[in-house]
Write an enzyme that holds these catalytic residues in place. Structure first.
Site, PDB file in Angstrom:
ATOM      1  CD  GLN A 167     -46.649 -25.560 -35.610  1.00 56.45           C
ATOM      2  OE1 GLN A 167     -45.739 -25.958 -34.906  1.00 56.45           O
ATOM      3  NE2 GLN A 167     -47.528 -24.677 -35.206  1.00 56.45           N
ATOM      4  CG  PHE A 168     -52.737 -29.167 -37.575  1.00 55.71           C
ATOM      5  CD1 PHE A 168     -53.838 -28.407 -37.911  1.00 55.71           C
ATOM      6  CD2 PHE A 168     -52.483 -29.414 -36.229  1.00 55.71           C
ATOM      7  CE1 PHE A 168     -54.670 -27.883 -36.930  1.00 55.71           C
ATOM      8  CE2 PHE A 168     -53.298 -28.910 -35.250  1.00 55.71           C
ATOM      9  CZ  PHE A 168     -54.406 -28.138 -35.594  1.00 55.71           C
ATOM     10  CB  THR A 169     -51.239 -24.354 -37.119  1.00 53.52           C
ATOM     11  OG1 THR A 169     -49.892 -24.351 -36.650  1.00 53.52           O
ATOM     12  CG2 THR A 169     -52.154 -24.976 -36.075  1.00 53.52           C
TER      13      THR A 169
END
Length: 152
Positions: free
Chosen positions: A78-80
């Protein structure tokens, strides 16, 4: 590394309408990797995740870990989680690890969690357009950041 941990009764990941991974009782872990992350971050967070006592005991108190309840883990990249929203209305993800660095670290976290848990950890599809369905139990949701260990 940053993560959002959710205690779940079930969770699953789909890509292109196909279930790619699923768990029953356990933890859904959304994991973000940043450029400065190291092996130390993986080790510290992995130990925390499998030993975090957020499952109820026979008295209804959160005294049991995912290991204690023989639960499972679904690990989703989950890079966000590294969104910067200070300036303007469009988030910047400049602090998120680039895929060539983040993917191996995500995979290594999965391997470590499998070792520590003594069973295979379910994984999302790195970089995929994933849909995550879950039933949050409690709800219990915890946020952790390896760069801020003193507060966790």
């Amino acid at each position: 590394m940053r993560c959002v941990i959710q205690r779940v009764t079930q969770a699953y990941c789909t890509v292109d309408n196909i279930i790619t991974s699923q768990i029953d009782l356990g933890l859904l872990v959304l994991l973000g990797v940043e450029e400065e992350d190291s092996q130390e971050d993986i080790q510290w967070l992995g130990q925390k995740l499998v030993n975090l006592r957020i499952f109820s005991d026979e008295n209804g108190l959160m005294n049991k870990s995912v290991q204690d309840v023989q639960g499972n883990i679904l690990l989703i990249s989950q890079f966000t989680l590294f969104a910067q929203t200070k300036k303007g209305n469009r988030p910047s993800f400049i602090r998120a690890g680039k895929p060539d660095m983040a993917k191996p670290m995500y995979e290594e976290m999965g391997k470590l969690l499998s070792q520590l848990l003594g069973k295979e950890v379910q994984m999302g599809v790195f970089g995929g357009d994933m849909k995550i369905d879950l039933c949050n139990d409690g709800p219990v949701t915890i946020i952790m950041n390896t760069k801020d260990k003193d507060n966790f």
